[in-house]
Design a protein around this motif. Structure first.
Motif, PDB file in Angstrom:
ATOM      1  N   THR A 125       7.300  -7.343   6.018  1.00  0.00           N
ATOM      2  CA  THR A 125       7.166  -7.279   7.486  1.00  0.00           C
ATOM      3  C   THR A 125       7.555  -5.906   8.052  1.00  0.00           C
ATOM      4  O   THR A 125       8.599  -5.359   7.700  1.00  0.00           O
ATOM      5  CB  THR A 125       8.016  -8.398   8.119  1.00  0.00           C
ATOM      6  OG1 THR A 125       7.523  -9.637   7.609  1.00  0.00           O
ATOM      7  CG2 THR A 125       7.909  -8.388   9.637  1.00  0.00           C
ATOM      8  N   GLY A 126       6.695  -5.413   8.938  1.00  0.00           N
ATOM      9  CA  GLY A 126       6.947  -4.103   9.550  1.00  0.00           C
ATOM     10  C   GLY A 126       6.448  -2.959   8.680  1.00  0.00           C
ATOM     11  O   GLY A 126       6.525  -1.792   9.068  1.00  0.00           O
ATOM     12  N   SER A 127       5.924  -3.287   7.521  1.00  0.00           N
ATOM     13  CA  SER A 127       5.387  -2.323   6.533  1.00  0.00           C
ATOM     14  C   SER A 127       6.194  -1.017   6.421  1.00  0.00           C
ATOM     15  O   SER A 127       5.672   0.065   6.678  1.00  0.00           O
ATOM     16  CB  SER A 127       3.909  -2.035   6.776  1.00  0.00           C
ATOM     17  OG  SER A 127       3.583  -1.942   8.119  1.00  0.00           O
ATOM     18  N   PRO A 128       7.486  -1.114   6.037  1.00  0.00           N
ATOM     19  CA  PRO A 128       8.343   0.083   5.962  1.00  0.00           C
ATOM     20  C   PRO A 128       7.825   1.178   5.029  1.00  0.00           C
ATOM     21  O   PRO A 128       8.069   2.358   5.282  1.00  0.00           O
ATOM     22  CB  PRO A 128       9.690  -0.469   5.458  1.00  0.00           C
ATOM     23  CG  PRO A 128       9.385  -1.801   4.854  1.00  0.00           C
ATOM     24  CD  PRO A 128       8.206  -2.336   5.610  1.00  0.00           C
ATOM     25  N   LEU A 129       7.099   0.789   3.985  1.00  0.00           N
ATOM     26  CA  LEU A 129       6.632   1.819   3.043  1.00  0.00           C
ATOM     27  C   LEU A 129       5.637   2.799   3.684  1.00  0.00           C
ATOM     28  O   LEU A 129       5.473   3.915   3.204  1.00  0.00           O
ATOM     29  CB  LEU A 129       5.974   1.148   1.831  1.00  0.00           C
ATOM     30  CG  LEU A 129       6.926   0.732   0.709  1.00  0.00           C
ATOM     31  CD1 LEU A 129       6.224  -0.215  -0.259  1.00  0.00           C
ATOM     32  CD2 LEU A 129       7.420   1.966  -0.049  1.00  0.00           C
ATOM     33  N   THR A 130       4.995   2.351   4.767  1.00  0.00           N
ATOM     34  CA  THR A 130       4.019   3.254   5.396  1.00  0.00           C
ATOM     35  C   THR A 130       4.723   4.408   6.121  1.00  0.00           C
ATOM     36  O   THR A 130       4.102   5.394   6.480  1.00  0.00           O
ATOM     37  CB  THR A 130       3.114   2.503   6.400  1.00  0.00           C
ATOM     38  OG1 THR A 130       3.940   1.944   7.425  1.00  0.00           O
ATOM     39  CG2 THR A 130       2.334   1.400   5.721  1.00  0.00           C
ATOM     40  N   LYS A 131       6.037   4.231   6.324  1.00  0.00           N
ATOM     41  CA  LYS A 131       6.786   5.308   7.013  1.00  0.00           C
ATOM     42  C   LYS A 131       7.423   6.272   6.008  1.00  0.00           C
ATOM     43  O   LYS A 131       8.070   7.238   6.386  1.00  0.00           O
ATOM     44  CB  LYS A 131       7.873   4.696   7.900  1.00  0.00           C
ATOM     45  CG  LYS A 131       7.264   4.081   9.165  1.00  0.00           C
ATOM     46  CD  LYS A 131       7.810   2.723   9.478  1.00  0.00           C
ATOM     47  CE  LYS A 131       6.808   1.945  10.320  1.00  0.00           C
ATOM     48  NZ  LYS A 131       6.927   0.499  10.172  1.00  0.00           N
ATOM     49  N   GLN A 152       3.140   9.412   3.521  1.00  0.00           N
ATOM     50  CA  GLN A 152       2.527  10.111   4.655  1.00  0.00           C
ATOM     51  C   GLN A 152       1.910  11.438   4.196  1.00  0.00           C
ATOM     52  O   GLN A 152       0.827  11.817   4.636  1.00  0.00           O
ATOM     53  CB  GLN A 152       3.565  10.303   5.754  1.00  0.00           C
ATOM     54  CG  GLN A 152       4.013   8.933   6.288  1.00  0.00           C
ATOM     55  CD  GLN A 152       4.723   8.980   7.616  1.00  0.00           C
ATOM     56  OE1 GLN A 152       5.246  10.011   8.008  1.00  0.00           O
ATOM     57  NE2 GLN A 152       4.757   7.854   8.303  1.00  0.00           N
ATOM     58  N   LYS A 153       2.609  12.083   3.261  1.00  0.00           N
ATOM     59  CA  LYS A 153       2.079  13.366   2.738  1.00  0.00           C
ATOM     60  C   LYS A 153       0.758  13.128   1.986  1.00  0.00           C
ATOM     61  O   LYS A 153      -0.217  13.859   2.166  1.00  0.00           O
ATOM     62  CB  LYS A 153       3.141  13.966   1.798  1.00  0.00           C
ATOM     63  CG  LYS A 153       2.872  15.377   1.375  1.00  0.00           C
ATOM     64  CD  LYS A 153       4.044  15.936   0.587  1.00  0.00           C
ATOM     65  CE  LYS A 153       3.516  16.772  -0.560  1.00  0.00           C
ATOM     66  NZ  LYS A 153       4.450  16.933  -1.643  1.00  0.00           N
ATOM     67  N   LEU A 154       0.744  12.087   1.155  1.00  0.00           N
ATOM     68  CA  LEU A 154      -0.489  11.790   0.403  1.00  0.00           C
ATOM     69  C   LEU A 154      -1.605  11.346   1.339  1.00  0.00           C
ATOM     70  O   LEU A 154      -2.779  11.677   1.127  1.00  0.00           O
ATOM     71  CB  LEU A 154      -0.208  10.712  -0.664  1.00  0.00           C
ATOM     72  CG  LEU A 154       0.561  11.207  -1.885  1.00  0.00           C
ATOM     73  CD1 LEU A 154       1.003  10.050  -2.764  1.00  0.00           C
ATOM     74  CD2 LEU A 154      -0.292  12.183  -2.713  1.00  0.00           C
ATOM     75  N   ALA A 155      -1.241  10.620   2.386  1.00  0.00           N
ATOM     76  CA  ALA A 155      -2.259  10.180   3.360  1.00  0.00           C
ATOM     77  C   ALA A 155      -2.913  11.401   4.002  1.00  0.00           C
ATOM     78  O   ALA A 155      -4.139  11.446   4.198  1.00  0.00           O
ATOM     79  CB  ALA A 155      -1.615   9.278   4.414  1.00  0.00           C
TER      80      ALA A 155
END
Ligand SMILES: NC(=O)C1=CN([C@@H]2O[C@H](COP(=O)(O)OP(=O)(O)OC[C@H]3O[C@@H](n4cnc5c(N)ncnc54)[C@H](OP(=O)(O)O)[C@@H]3O)[C@@H](O)[C@H]2O)C=CC1
Ligand SMILES: O=C1O[C@H](CO)[C@@H](O)[C@@H]1O
Length: 320
Positions: free
Chosen positions: A231-237, A242-245
């Motif tokens: 929940t809240g998808s912490p890994l996306t932060k 973020q660098k790979l994105a």
């Protein structure tokens, strides 16, 4: 296919069946359970062919309502989708009853995969707020899990195996979930049917490398839960995601899904938001080098995001 969608990728199980690489998770928060139906409909209409559910999620009936409408609308045929359900530890000694209940909830005659949800045996304790009147996570007064001390966790898999070998028409394949490596070793010693799948938490902060090597060696397909960190998808932060994105001109969610799928791991992100459900279809050609960077990062920055207290009853689980 140069640029497939995640929904177009399938992996082969040790039964010979094809399992979609991407599915919709349905362990929705309690207040989101009514949204499950529209989420399943949105997912199937946008190309998903795998729905991951469980008796314990209290939403099998909502999944069933969605499927019924989709079948009636002619949007999909039963044989074109892959449904997974699971036997919760309260039902460790009555796996057959659990499967029947799930099929009734889902309104289908069979599921494609039944998993033993956890290698644990809980006592069945009445609870009017529980699932079907049974406490989902029964505890003692001190908060520890109410484990049936006579129960053997492997007994649930052995029941599934017996039904599978007797060609029970209610499911096509059997597997496990949350099985650590040493538990799988015991299973392989005592059982004839190799689990088709082991569903565990896998993402770049929990790469599960040893378990992965073991499962590959024994033909067990790994399936990742909580690919976004729940929940809240912490890994996306996470700064590395973020660098790979930025490097791939995509979102951190895309990187997290590609991390699993590019390494042959099925993944089942959860969402009740149709926009996110569609967004999660995007396939990213993450390079082998970047997958290795993420695996290495995970070994050095290990973090489990789903922390069930009862998992303390599985020796070594938290250290994995
Ligand atoms: N076998 C087991 O013991 C377990 C199995 N599972 C299975 O794995 C599934 C997935 O794991 P889960 O822990 O639920 O969580 P996930 O890691 O899939 O994360 C879910 C969260 O991500 C958000 N999200 C999804 N897509 C996007 C997007 N594109 N952009 C932004 N946010 C997004 C969702 O919010 P929103 O709804 O707003 O999109 C939700 O808050 C479960 O639903 C269940 O089916 C999970 C835990 C344990
Ligand atoms: O599958 C699962 O989802 C939950 C939350 O409902 C969890 O921990 C369980 O194993």
């Amino acid at each position: 296919m140069l640029h497939p969608k995640n929904t177009e990728i399938y992996f082969t199980l040790n039964t010979g069946a094809k399992m979609p690489a991407l599915g919709l998770g349905t362990a929705n928060e309690i207040e989101q359970i009514p949204e499950t139906k529209q989420a399943v409909k949105a997912a199937i209409k946008s190309g998903y062919r795998l729905i991951d559910t469980a008796w314990a999620y209290r939403c099998e009936d909502r999944v069933g309502e969605a499927l019924k409408e989709l079948f009636e609308e002619g949007a999909i045929k039963r044989e074109d989708i892959f449904i997974t359900t699971k036997v919760w530890p309260t039902h460790w000694d009555i796996a057959s009853d659990s499967i029947s209940r799930s099929l009734e909830n889902l309104g289908v005659e069979y599921v494609d995969l039944v998993l033993q949800h956890w290698p644990l045996c809980f006592n069945r304790v009445e609870d009017k707020d529980g699932v079907d009147g049974i406490a989902r996570n029964p505890t003692h007064l001190d908060g520890s899990a109410n484990i049936n001390e006579e129960g053997d966790y492997l007994s649930t898999y052995k029941q599934l195996e017996k039904m599978y070998l007797a060609k029970d028409p209610r499911f096509k394949a059997i597997g496990v979930s949350n099985y650590p490596l040493d538990y799988l070793q015991r299973l392989l010693k005592e059982c004839r049917v190799v689990p088709a799948v082991n569903q565990v938490e896998i993402h770049p902060q929990l790469p599960q490398m040893e378990l992965r090597d073991f499962c590959t060696e024994h033909g067990i397909r790994l399936e990742s839960y909580s690919p976004f960190g729940a929940t809240g998808s912490p890994l996306t932060k996470n700064a590395l995601m973020q660098k790979l994105a930025e490097k791939y001109s995509c979102t951190p969610n895309d990187i997290l899904l590609a991390y699993n799928i590019r390494q042959g791991v099925v993944t089942v992100p959860r969402s009740v938001n149709p926009k996110n459900i569609v967004a999660n279809i995007e396939f990213i050609s993450l390079t082998k080098e970047d997958s290795s960077v993420l695996n290495k990062y995970g070994l050095e920055n290990s973090q489990r995001f789903r922390n069930e207290k009862f998992a303390e009853s599985i020796p070594g689980f938290r250290e994995n």
